[in-house]
Design a protein around this motif. Structure first.
Motif, PDB file in Angstrom:
ATOM      1  N   GLY A   1     -21.671  19.660 -11.975  1.00 58.57           N
ATOM      2  CA  GLY A   1     -20.464  20.058 -12.672  1.00 58.57           C
ATOM      3  C   GLY A   1     -19.668  18.891 -13.211  1.00 58.57           C
ATOM      4  N   ILE A   2     -18.475  19.216 -13.746  1.00 58.81           N
ATOM      5  CA  ILE A   2     -17.620  18.222 -14.385  1.00 58.81           C
ATOM      6  C   ILE A   2     -16.167  18.499 -14.028  1.00 58.81           C
ATOM      7  N   ALA A   3     -15.416  17.424 -13.798  1.00 58.21           N
ATOM      8  CA  ALA A   3     -13.963  17.485 -13.661  1.00 58.21           C
ATOM      9  C   ALA A   3     -13.385  16.410 -14.571  1.00 58.21           C
ATOM     10  N   VAL A   4     -12.336  16.758 -15.309  1.00 53.92           N
ATOM     11  CA  VAL A   4     -11.752  15.852 -16.301  1.00 53.92           C
ATOM     12  C   VAL A   4     -10.312  15.544 -15.924  1.00 53.92           C
ATOM     13  N   GLY A   5      -9.944  14.268 -15.976  1.00 52.59           N
ATOM     14  CA  GLY A   5      -8.572  13.871 -15.693  1.00 52.59           C
ATOM     15  C   GLY A   5      -8.325  12.437 -16.092  1.00 52.59           C
ATOM     16  N   ASP A   6      -7.109  12.126 -16.489  1.00 47.54           N
ATOM     17  CA  ASP A   6      -6.734  10.761 -16.873  1.00 47.54           C
ATOM     18  C   ASP A   6      -6.281  10.017 -15.617  1.00 47.54           C
ATOM     19  N   TYR A   7      -7.235   9.548 -14.837  1.00 44.72           N
ATOM     20  CA  TYR A   7      -6.903   9.003 -13.518  1.00 44.72           C
ATOM     21  C   TYR A   7      -6.165   7.678 -13.579  1.00 44.72           C
ATOM     22  N   ASP A   8      -6.294   6.931 -14.685  1.00 42.84           N
ATOM     23  CA  ASP A   8      -5.605   5.633 -14.787  1.00 42.84           C
ATOM     24  C   ASP A   8      -4.408   5.658 -15.722  1.00 42.84           C
ATOM     25  N   GLY A   9      -4.081   6.827 -16.266  1.00 41.41           N
ATOM     26  CA  GLY A   9      -2.868   6.964 -17.056  1.00 41.41           C
ATOM     27  C   GLY A   9      -2.859   6.208 -18.361  1.00 41.41           C
ATOM     28  N   ASP A  10      -4.041   5.967 -18.944  1.00 42.36           N
ATOM     29  CA  ASP A  10      -4.087   5.236 -20.209  1.00 42.36           C
ATOM     30  C   ASP A  10      -4.059   6.160 -21.417  1.00 42.36           C
TER      31      ASP A  10
ATOM     32  N   ASP B   1      -2.694  15.640  -7.708  1.00 40.86           N
ATOM     33  CA  ASP B   1      -1.904  14.631  -6.997  1.00 40.86           C
ATOM     34  C   ASP B   1      -1.495  15.193  -5.640  1.00 40.86           C
ATOM     35  N   TYR B   2      -2.315  14.911  -4.622  1.00 45.00           N
ATOM     36  CA  TYR B   2      -2.081  15.567  -3.332  1.00 45.00           C
ATOM     37  C   TYR B   2      -0.889  14.984  -2.585  1.00 45.00           C
ATOM     38  N   ASP B   3      -0.545  13.699  -2.831  1.00 46.21           N
ATOM     39  CA  ASP B   3       0.544  13.059  -2.091  1.00 46.21           C
ATOM     40  C   ASP B   3       1.785  12.807  -2.942  1.00 46.21           C
ATOM     41  N   ASN B   4       1.800  13.345  -4.150  1.00 42.58           N
ATOM     42  CA  ASN B   4       2.965  13.266  -5.041  1.00 42.58           C
ATOM     43  C   ASN B   4       3.450  11.837  -5.276  1.00 42.58           C
ATOM     44  N   ASP B   5       2.482  10.941  -5.489  1.00 44.04           N
ATOM     45  CA  ASP B   5       2.848   9.559  -5.837  1.00 44.04           C
ATOM     46  C   ASP B   5       2.710   9.291  -7.329  1.00 44.04           C
ATOM     47  N   GLY B   6       2.408  10.343  -8.104  1.00 43.28           N
ATOM     48  CA  GLY B   6       2.293  10.200  -9.549  1.00 43.28           C
ATOM     49  C   GLY B   6       0.909   9.803 -10.033  1.00 43.28           C
TER      50      GLY B   6
ATOM     51  N   SER C   1       5.593  11.716 -13.000  1.00 46.92           N
ATOM     52  CA  SER C   1       4.627  12.587 -12.331  1.00 46.92           C
ATOM     53  C   SER C   1       3.228  12.246 -12.835  1.00 46.92           C
ATOM     54  N   ASN C   2       2.205  12.909 -12.309  1.00 45.27           N
ATOM     55  CA  ASN C   2       0.832  12.560 -12.686  1.00 45.27           C
ATOM     56  C   ASN C   2       0.600  12.759 -14.177  1.00 45.27           C
ATOM     57  N   PRO C   3      -0.266  11.948 -14.784  1.00 43.15           N
ATOM     58  CA  PRO C   3      -0.429  11.950 -16.249  1.00 43.15           C
ATOM     59  C   PRO C   3      -0.781  13.305 -16.846  1.00 43.15           C
ATOM     60  N   ASP C   4      -1.548  14.119 -16.128  1.00 43.94           N
ATOM     61  CA  ASP C   4      -1.960  15.423 -16.648  1.00 43.94           C
ATOM     62  C   ASP C   4      -0.987  16.536 -16.306  1.00 43.94           C
ATOM     63  N   ALA C   5       0.091  16.190 -15.582  1.00 43.84           N
ATOM     64  CA  ALA C   5       1.138  17.151 -15.209  1.00 43.84           C
ATOM     65  C   ALA C   5       0.578  18.343 -14.445  1.00 43.84           C
TER      66      ALA C   5
END
Length: 572
Positions: A137-146, A192-197, A490-494
């Motif tokens: 499978g696939i999961a998509v996310g901007d993990y580094d906020g670029d 974002d499980y720990d709400n650190d953004g 907050s996390n880049p993908d909100a």
């Protein structure tokens, strides 16, 4: 373009004519819209055949006489805008070399670039995202906020993190990131499980399996072999990876409480089931109880059985596969859905507002309709843009020899479409289109608006076959507003943001969940349906923690997409 492919199209509708119609009309606000009228009587969905879309890639499962279980479980698919041009591209996952399979010719994943005219071009080789093993499978996310979406590819054996370079190419950064997740990974979700953004990563693990551990299942009298029920394999813990903010991750599965629960996990959705601002996880497991990981400020407590979502109403573990979450009845609390195998029924879990749930599948009719079916990809979404969450289900039995062995059960099964009437769920599959009468070996299913007309489309991955691309006709009959959220604090993908909006007498609220379905990734934009109402009065965005702030917007346009950046006034 005239040739044999044109003769395959209904009503002699040629590829050239299709493309002319597709690009022949300009929409309000400069977004191209399909020129076809929004026929109120036509089917809700139409299939775009490969001869039109250009998506000729096919999944190959490598089925063998030894009936290795991963052969029947793939594959996933996803929508993502990898080049940030505002148009959804498509990713498709294939199998590949592993300890039990050596392909006779090279197999690879595909990344199809959206040409903005209803066609797609495979750029997977150029982009460098062709996979490296037996894909799932696939999961998509901007993990580094670029600002560019990255790809996590789950595989049997070892998974892969592809970092988006922002120039149309990706780099395999798995080793540096530390998230190979060795074993059999299935679905995954960025949240974002720990709400650190920062976006963290949860990865479902299935059973303890290898070629050496393959079991013999079937009929000993006839020596006919079949795919095993996962009950014969040992469960394994899932993974949780904490984002360190520097391109690396730390495995926190044990200290977070995730590893305490041994799973046979297929699907996962991240959502907030108790409205405390901390994202929880609903995980579908096969022949062991489903998990509801309740998040207590970064520590998880597994409450599936206590919450009423672990077992069936008869106290049995079922074969949970696809999952999703949404507040389908608009009472302010997130509800859950899980699909199971035949004889078990699917479950629509209504939130009781006290961290417990009641199964509403039987009173809604979903239970009886799915008694003999097996479900994989599924999603809550507002297919007709009337403001209410509907439900789409993708089905197919895991055992390709089930026909004739169990009365009424088939390997190939049709999709199901349920419309939310505001008073309950109504099966409208017969009005869905021809695809809803075609049996398939459906697996992953993703939703996304590939033609930017506000009607959310559907992509279905077929085990050992060509994917199905469905264009949504029904959503174009109503008005809508599309919203892309960009988190800053907050996390880049909100993921976890809550959108509330009003249009005349219609007032709705919805949360941006993470993941959902099975092995698949979805269009990150949220489409807010308003029916025939001609304006949206206001929109509020409550951003996830650590921000938690609320922004309110008025004077909104309709029938177009807007981008809202956290903390910035207005939209673009």
């Amino acid at each position: 373009m005239n040739g044999p492919e044109d003769q395959q199209l209904p009503n002699a509708f040629s590829r050239r004519a299709f493309l002319q119609a597709l690009t022949g009309a300009a929409a309000t606000y400069g977004i191209p819209r399909l020129a076809f009228p929004a026929d109120e009587q036509g089917p809700f969905f139409s299939e775009i055949p490969p001869s039109i879309s250009g998506i000729t890639w096919a999944h190959v499962n490598g089925r063998s006489a030894d009936m290795y279980l991963p052969e029947t479980t793939g594959a996933g698919c996803g929508f993502l805008d990898y080049d940030n041009d505002g148009w959804m591209d498509i990713y498709l996952v294939n199998s590949g070399p592993c300890d039990f399979y050596t392909p006779p010719s090279r197999l690879r994943n595909a990344l199809y670039h959206n040409n903005r005219d209803g066609t797609f071009t495979d750029v997977g080789e150029k982009a460098g995202v062709t996979g490296s093993g037996y894909g799932q499978g696939i999961a998509v996310g901007d993990y580094d906020g670029d600002g560019f979406p990255d790809i996590y590819l789950t595989q049997y054996g070892r998974s892969v993190l592809y970092h988006n370079n922002g120039d149309g190419t990706f780099t395999d950064v798995t080793e540096r990131a530390g998230i190979a997740a060795p074993g059999w990974a299935t679905s995954a979700v960025w949240f974002d499980y720990d709400n650190d953004g920062q976006l963290d990563l949860f990865v479902c693990r299935f059973v303890d399996f290898s070629k050496a551990k393959n079991k013999w299942c079937g009929n000993r009298l006839t020596n006919e072999r079949s795919y095993c029920i996962p009950r014969v394999y040992e469960p394994m813990p899932c993974w949780l990876f904490h984002n360190n903010g520097n391109g690396t991750f730390t495995d926190v599965s044990k200290e977070s409480g995730i590893a305490e629960s041994l799973a046979k996990a297929w699907g996962v959705v991240a959502c907030d089931i108790n409205n405390d601002g901390w994202m929880d996880l609903f995980v579908a497991s096969d022949t062991v109880p489903n998990f509801l990981f309740v998040n207590h400020k970064g520590k998880f407590e597994e409450n599936g059985v206590l919450a009423g979502v672990g077992y069936s109403a008869y106290g049995r573990a079922r074969s949970g596969m696809g999952v999703d979450a949404a507040d389908y009845d608009q009472d302010g609390w997130t509800d859950l859905f899980v699909a199971n195998v035949d004889q078990e029924m699917f479950s629509l879990y209504h939130n009781n507002k006290n961290e417990t749930f009641s199964d509403a599948a039987v009173p809604t009719g979903i239970g009886s309709a799915t008694k003999l079916m097996s479900g994989w990809g599924l999603k809550f979404f507002d297919y007709d843009n009337d403001g209410d969450f509907d439900l789409l289900l993708c089905n197919g039995h895991p055992d390709d020899k089930i026909d004739g062995r169990v009365d009424g059960v088939k390997y190939l099964e049709p999709m199901l479409l349920y419309r939310n009437t505001g008073k309950g769920m109504k099966n409208v599959s017969e009005q869905g289109g021809a695809i809803f009468s075609r049996p398939m070996a459906g697996r992953g299913m993703a939703i996304g608006d590939f033609d930017n007309d506000g009607a959310v489309d559907v992509l279905v991955a077929i085990n050992n076959g060509t994917p199905v691309l469905l264009r949504n006709n029904a959503g174009r009959r109503n008005n809508w507003l599309g919203v892309k959220l960009v988190g800053k604090k907050s996390n880049p993908d909100a993921v976890g943001a809550r959108l509330s909006y009003q249009a005349g007498d219609l007032k709705r609220s919805r949360m941006k969940v993470g993941g959902g379905s099975y092995l698949s990734a979805h269009d990150p934009r949220m489409v807010l349906g308003i029916g025939k109402r001609e304006k949206a009065d206001w929109l509020e965005v409550k951003w996830p923690l650590p921000s938690g702030t609320t922004q309110r917007f008025t004077g909104l346009p309709i029938n177009r997409y807007i981008t809202i950046v956290e903390g910035k006034e207005g939209w673009s």
